[in-house]
Design a protein around this motif. Structure first.
Motif, short mmCIF file in Angstrom:
data_model
loop_
_atom_site.label_atom_id
_atom_site.label_comp_id
_atom_site.label_asym_id
_atom_site.label_seq_id
_atom_site.Cartn_x
_atom_site.Cartn_y
_atom_site.Cartn_z
N ALA A 107 -8.54 2.16 10.53
CA ALA A 107 -8.08 0.77 10.63
C ALA A 107 -6.65 0.73 11.15
O ALA A 107 -5.83 1.59 10.82
N GLY A 108 -6.35 -0.28 11.96
CA GLY A 108 -5.03 -0.40 12.57
C GLY A 108 -3.91 -0.49 11.55
O GLY A 108 -2.76 -0.14 11.85
N ALA A 109 -4.22 -0.95 10.34
CA ALA A 109 -3.19 -1.08 9.30
C ALA A 109 -2.88 0.24 8.61
O ALA A 109 -1.90 0.33 7.86
N ASP A 110 -3.68 1.27 8.86
CA ASP A 110 -3.52 2.53 8.11
C ASP A 110 -2.19 3.22 8.41
O ASP A 110 -1.46 3.59 7.49
N THR A 111 -1.89 3.44 9.68
CA THR A 111 -0.66 4.15 10.03
C THR A 111 0.59 3.43 9.55
O THR A 111 1.48 4.07 8.98
N PRO A 112 0.72 2.11 9.77
CA PRO A 112 1.91 1.44 9.21
C PRO A 112 2.07 1.65 7.72
O PRO A 112 3.19 1.83 7.23
N GLN A 113 0.95 1.64 6.98
CA GLN A 113 1.03 1.85 5.53
C GLN A 113 1.44 3.29 5.21
O GLN A 113 2.26 3.54 4.33
N LEU A 114 0.86 4.25 5.95
CA LEU A 114 1.21 5.65 5.73
C LEU A 114 2.69 5.91 6.04
O LEU A 114 3.36 6.67 5.33
N LEU A 115 3.20 5.25 7.09
CA LEU A 115 4.61 5.38 7.43
C LEU A 115 5.48 4.72 6.36
O LEU A 115 6.50 5.28 5.92
N ALA A 116 5.10 3.53 5.94
CA ALA A 116 5.87 2.82 4.92
C ALA A 116 5.93 3.60 3.61
O ALA A 116 6.95 3.60 2.92
N ASP A 117 4.85 4.30 3.28
CA ASP A 117 4.79 5.08 2.04
C ASP A 117 5.41 6.47 2.19
O ASP A 117 5.49 7.21 1.20
N GLY A 118 5.82 6.83 3.41
CA GLY A 118 6.40 8.14 3.64
C GLY A 118 5.40 9.28 3.57
O GLY A 118 5.79 10.45 3.38
N ASP A 147 11.01 -4.34 7.66
CA ASP A 147 12.30 -3.65 7.63
C ASP A 147 12.20 -2.24 7.07
O ASP A 147 13.04 -1.80 6.29
N GLN A 148 11.15 -1.52 7.49
CA GLN A 148 10.97 -0.13 7.05
C GLN A 148 11.76 0.80 7.97
O GLN A 148 12.04 0.48 9.13
N PRO A 149 12.15 1.99 7.49
CA PRO A 149 12.90 2.95 8.33
C PRO A 149 11.96 3.66 9.31
O PRO A 149 11.67 4.86 9.19
N VAL A 150 11.48 2.90 10.27
CA VAL A 150 10.51 3.40 11.25
C VAL A 150 11.02 3.13 12.65
O VAL A 150 11.57 2.05 12.92
N GLY A 151 10.89 4.12 13.53
CA GLY A 151 11.28 3.97 14.93
C GLY A 151 10.06 4.00 15.83
O GLY A 151 9.00 4.50 15.45
N MET A 152 10.22 3.47 17.05
CA MET A 152 9.14 3.46 18.04
C MET A 152 9.36 4.58 19.04
O MET A 152 10.48 4.84 19.47
N MET A 153 8.27 5.23 19.42
CA MET A 153 8.31 6.20 20.51
C MET A 153 7.36 5.69 21.59
O MET A 153 6.14 5.75 21.44
N GLY A 211 1.82 -3.55 18.19
CA GLY A 211 2.08 -4.74 17.38
C GLY A 211 2.13 -4.44 15.90
O GLY A 211 2.86 -5.09 15.14
N ARG A 212 1.37 -3.45 15.45
CA ARG A 212 1.40 -3.05 14.04
C ARG A 212 2.75 -2.42 13.71
O ARG A 212 3.28 -2.59 12.62
N LEU A 213 3.28 -1.64 14.67
CA LEU A 213 4.59 -1.03 14.45
C LEU A 213 5.69 -2.09 14.46
O LEU A 213 6.65 -2.00 13.69
N TYR A 214 5.55 -3.08 15.33
CA TYR A 214 6.51 -4.19 15.33
C TYR A 214 6.58 -4.83 13.95
O TYR A 214 7.65 -5.11 13.41
N SER A 215 5.41 -5.01 13.35
CA SER A 215 5.35 -5.65 12.03
C SER A 215 6.07 -4.83 10.97
O SER A 215 6.86 -5.35 10.18
N PHE A 227 3.35 5.71 19.25
CA PHE A 227 3.71 6.38 17.99
C PHE A 227 4.91 5.75 17.32
O PHE A 227 5.87 5.34 17.97
N GLY A 228 4.82 5.70 16.00
CA GLY A 228 5.98 5.38 15.19
C GLY A 228 6.35 6.61 14.37
O GLY A 228 5.51 7.48 14.12
N TYR A 229 7.59 6.69 13.94
CA TYR A 229 8.03 7.84 13.14
C TYR A 229 9.05 7.36 12.10
O TYR A 229 9.73 6.34 12.28
N ARG A 230 9.14 8.11 11.02
CA ARG A 230 10.11 7.80 9.98
C ARG A 230 11.49 8.26 10.42
O ARG A 230 11.74 9.46 10.60
#
Length: 364
Positions: free
Chosen positions: A226-237, A257-263, A247-251, A143-146
């Protein structure tokens, strides 16, 4: 001197054989993958270097790995196999192999030996989980989180069960639109011991228990495919937290450089790799085999880790992974304090039944 002559003769023979076989190879390949950062890492580590050596070859990408089983079943039924090489998770590879839709192979004939001379079967070892599977990377779903949406006065989420705590961590969640991982996390957070999860999930009662737990957050979930969906949803808030591949969260964290953390808690380890569809014509099969021999060598697998934080599947590649990437790997000790081991055989056996029940639940 005699040894030198023997080596030169062997090299010449191999080159002659290579030229002869090249004449019989197709000059096009359709490769199926997942899109996004992962597919980009494959392009840079494997495909672009291969095409530099073989400019006569063209590659077409199809971003359909998530639907690979259903589509290969349909192709087989129609007698028209249009894919040459397919990237799938291990459980799907097992299903495809069991159904005769993926080609069985001998690792020591098809895959490159290690740069230290280790045979492919020894170097990949237990990660060859099926007679049809060519393992490529070790990854995890986590999981990633804002970080800027963590409520004031509350610690950042660090436990898998924080996903289900809407009171402490309000906001939308992103979960994959399939039962895998979601069902396991739900049972863990409903009090089932880690070593009993699959025993419970094998029963109709256990499946209902998992769905009931997911019901508690269902209205606040955005489902992704799609694997790209969550990173985009996180980036868009649009979501506070969501599952996806590490790896998608790493990106999104390191490159965007989005305000996202890893869990990392209860991250689920899995394998990703290739299968060759059963039924390819001789020319396309010859091309795919040539590409696989190239793409599975020690250095190539390590090269992929330059572009995405997934661990290479062969042991001899691990020491070649760049130091700055190792801390982002799911296997790094600091990230692996509480992992959950994906059960390939369980999902190969139960996937269709649980999938039907999960999709019916989604539609309610």
């Amino acid at each position: 001197m005699k040894l030198t002559k023997t080596l030169l003769a062997g090299t010449a023979l191999a080159m002659t054989a290579g030229v002869a076989s090249a004449q019989d190879m197709a000059n096009d390949m359709t490769i199926v993958s997942w899109g996004g950062a992962y597919q980009s890492s494959q392009l840079k580590a494997y495909v672009e270097p291969y095409l530099e050596m073989h400019p006569e070859v063209s590659v077409t990408w199809d971003e359909s790995s998530n639907e690979a089983v259903a589509k290969l079943r349909a192709m087989n039924e129609a007698g028209n196999i249009t894919w040459d090489l397919v990237d799938v998770v291990a459980a799907d590879a097992i299903r495809l192999c069991d159904e005769g839709l993926a080609m069985e192979y001998d690792p020591d004939e098809l895959l490159a030996e290690g740069d230290d001379g280790t045979s492919a079967s020894d170097d990949f070892g237990d990660l060859i989980v099926s007679d049809c599977y060519i393992p490529q990377i070790v990854y995890s779903t986590t999981f990633g989180y804002r970080t800027d949406m963590v409520p004031e006065g509350v610690d950042a989420p660090s436990n898998i069960c924080d996903v289900f705590d809407l009171e402490k961590y309000p906001g939308k969640r992103a979960l994959e639109k399939r039962p895998i991982n979601n069902m396991e996390w739900a049972l863990l957070c409903d009090g089932v011991a880690k070593d009993e999860v699959y025993d419970v999930l094998a029963t109709p009662e256990g499946q209902e228990q998992a769905l009931a737990k997911l019901d508690t957050i269902k209205d606040d979930v955005i489902w992704w495919s799609a694997g790209a969906d969550t990173p985009q949803l996180l980036a868009d808030g649009e979501v506070f937290m969501g599952s996806t591949y590490n790896g998608r969260l790493y990106s999104v964290i390191e490159e965007q450089d989005q305000p996202v953390g890893m869990m990392w808690d209860a991250q689920v380890y899995d394998l990703d790799g290739w299968i060759i569809p059963e039924g390819l014509d001789e020319a396309h099969l010859a091309r795919v085999k040539d590409f696989i021999m190239f793409a599975t060598d020690t250095q190539r697998l390590a090269d992929q880790a330059k572009y995405i934080s997934y661990g290479p599947a062969r042991a001899s590649s691990a020491p070649l992974v760049p130091e700055e990437m190792k801390q982002h790997m799911p296997t790094d000790p600091a990230n692996a304090e509480n992992t959950f081991l994906y059960n390939y055989e369980f999902w190969a056996d139960y996937r269709d039944d649980i999938d039907a029940k999960f999709q019916s639940w989604l539609a309610q």
